[in-house]
Design a protein around this motif. Structure first.
Motif, PDB file in Angstrom:
ATOM      1  N   ILE A 181       0.841  -1.202   0.000  1.00 61.91           N
ATOM      2  CA  ILE A 181       0.000   0.000   0.000  1.00 61.91           C
ATOM      3  C   ILE A 181       0.874   1.248   0.000  1.00 61.91           C
ATOM      4  N   GLU A 182       1.923   1.251   0.812  1.00 63.49           N
ATOM      5  CA  GLU A 182       2.817   2.413   0.855  1.00 63.49           C
ATOM      6  C   GLU A 182       3.503   2.636  -0.484  1.00 63.49           C
ATOM      7  N   THR A 183       3.858   1.552  -1.172  1.00 64.35           N
ATOM      8  CA  THR A 183       4.487   1.679  -2.487  1.00 64.35           C
ATOM      9  C   THR A 183       3.532   2.327  -3.482  1.00 64.35           C
ATOM     10  N   ILE A 184       2.320   1.806  -3.543  1.00 69.42           N
ATOM     11  CA  ILE A 184       1.338   2.333  -4.501  1.00 69.42           C
ATOM     12  C   ILE A 184       0.971   3.777  -4.151  1.00 69.42           C
ATOM     13  N   TYR A 185       0.723   4.030  -2.883  1.00 69.77           N
ATOM     14  CA  TYR A 185       0.356   5.388  -2.469  1.00 69.77           C
ATOM     15  C   TYR A 185       1.515   6.353  -2.730  1.00 69.77           C
ATOM     16  N   GLY A 186       2.722   5.888  -2.491  1.00 68.03           N
ATOM     17  CA  GLY A 186       3.897   6.714  -2.779  1.00 68.03           C
ATOM     18  C   GLY A 186       3.993   7.072  -4.254  1.00 68.03           C
ATOM     19  N   MET A 187       3.639   6.122  -5.129  1.00 69.59           N
ATOM     20  CA  MET A 187       3.640   6.407  -6.564  1.00 69.59           C
ATOM     21  C   MET A 187       2.601   7.478  -6.907  1.00 69.59           C
ATOM     22  N   ILE A 188       1.450   7.390  -6.280  1.00 65.34           N
ATOM     23  CA  ILE A 188       0.379   8.362  -6.530  1.00 65.34           C
ATOM     24  C   ILE A 188       0.810   9.746  -6.068  1.00 65.34           C
ATOM     25  N   VAL A 189       1.346   9.831  -4.859  1.00 61.13           N
ATOM     26  CA  VAL A 189       1.772  11.125  -4.312  1.00 61.13           C
ATOM     27  C   VAL A 189       2.898  11.716  -5.147  1.00 61.13           C
ATOM     28  N   LEU A 235      -0.093  -4.483 -10.544  1.00 65.42           N
ATOM     29  CA  LEU A 235      -0.650  -3.367  -9.776  1.00 65.42           C
ATOM     30  C   LEU A 235      -0.214  -3.452  -8.318  1.00 65.42           C
ATOM     31  N   ALA A 236      -0.282  -4.653  -7.750  1.00 66.09           N
ATOM     32  CA  ALA A 236       0.050  -4.838  -6.338  1.00 66.09           C
ATOM     33  C   ALA A 236       1.534  -4.615  -6.057  1.00 66.09           C
TER      34      ALA A 236
END
Length: 183
Positions: A19-27, A166-167
């Motif tokens: 989750i932190e990886t994906i959210y970090g990509m978004i931010v 994605l994950a």
């Protein structure tokens, strides 16, 4: 051997690092200077928030369409809420005010994502108009068209990624300038 109470187990929660990886990509993508310099997104707290919501919407939209992606999308949304709460507290917002601000964030998220989803079912111009209203403060429809073109390319890229990719965060957002209609 199957245990008789397996169906009572709590659903599997995605790993926090995922989750932190994906959210970090978004931010990281929402902070890309080209959005602010070349695509007219206001470089303000609200402008950054709106761009973060747009990218979160793109990813959540894709995750919800993939088998097994619902849990990941919920965990990602929960992480977003925790991040917003943490940011408010870091900015000095008091404990009594945080819930009210979080409610406003939730309303903004649901309102914008509903508008963007509806725009996708309408016409090519509808997404640009929705971005113009919600991200660009109702100004500069040409820049909103570029932003909509960027979002469509991002959706295409996300559509090519399966749940495993994605994950793992094994996909990338496109470069904003490279997809603009006026480039």
């Amino acid at each position: 051997m199957l245990w008789p109470f397996n169906h009572f187990r709590r659903p599997r929660v995605p790993a926090r690092s995922t989750i932190e990886t994906i959210y970090g990509m978004i931010v990281t993508q929402a902070r890309e200077p080209l959005f602010y310099r070349d695509l007219g997104v206001p470089d303000t707290v609200n402008g950054r928030f709106d761009l973060l919501l747009m990218h979160l919407w793109l990813v959540l939209r894709r995750l919800k369409s993939v088998e097994g992606g619902v849990g990941l999308s919920q965990a990602l949304f929960d992480h977003f809420c925790i991040d917003m709460d943490d940011n408010l507290r870091e900015m000095g917002v008091g404990d009594l005010t945080v819930p009210k601000r979080m409610q406003a964030f939730g309303e903004a998220f649901y309102g914008r994502t509903a508008a963007y989803d509806l725009a996708l079912t309408d016409s090519e111009a509808a997404l640009a108009e929705s971005f113009c209203k919600n991200i660009l403060n109702g100004q500069n429809i040409d820049k909103a068209r570029e932003l909509a073109a960027y979002a469509r390319v991002a959706m295409e890229g996300l559509a090519r990624a399966d749940l495993a990719a994605l994950a793992k965060g094994a996909w990338r957002f496109p470069a904003p300038r490279a997809v603009g209609t006026a480039a």
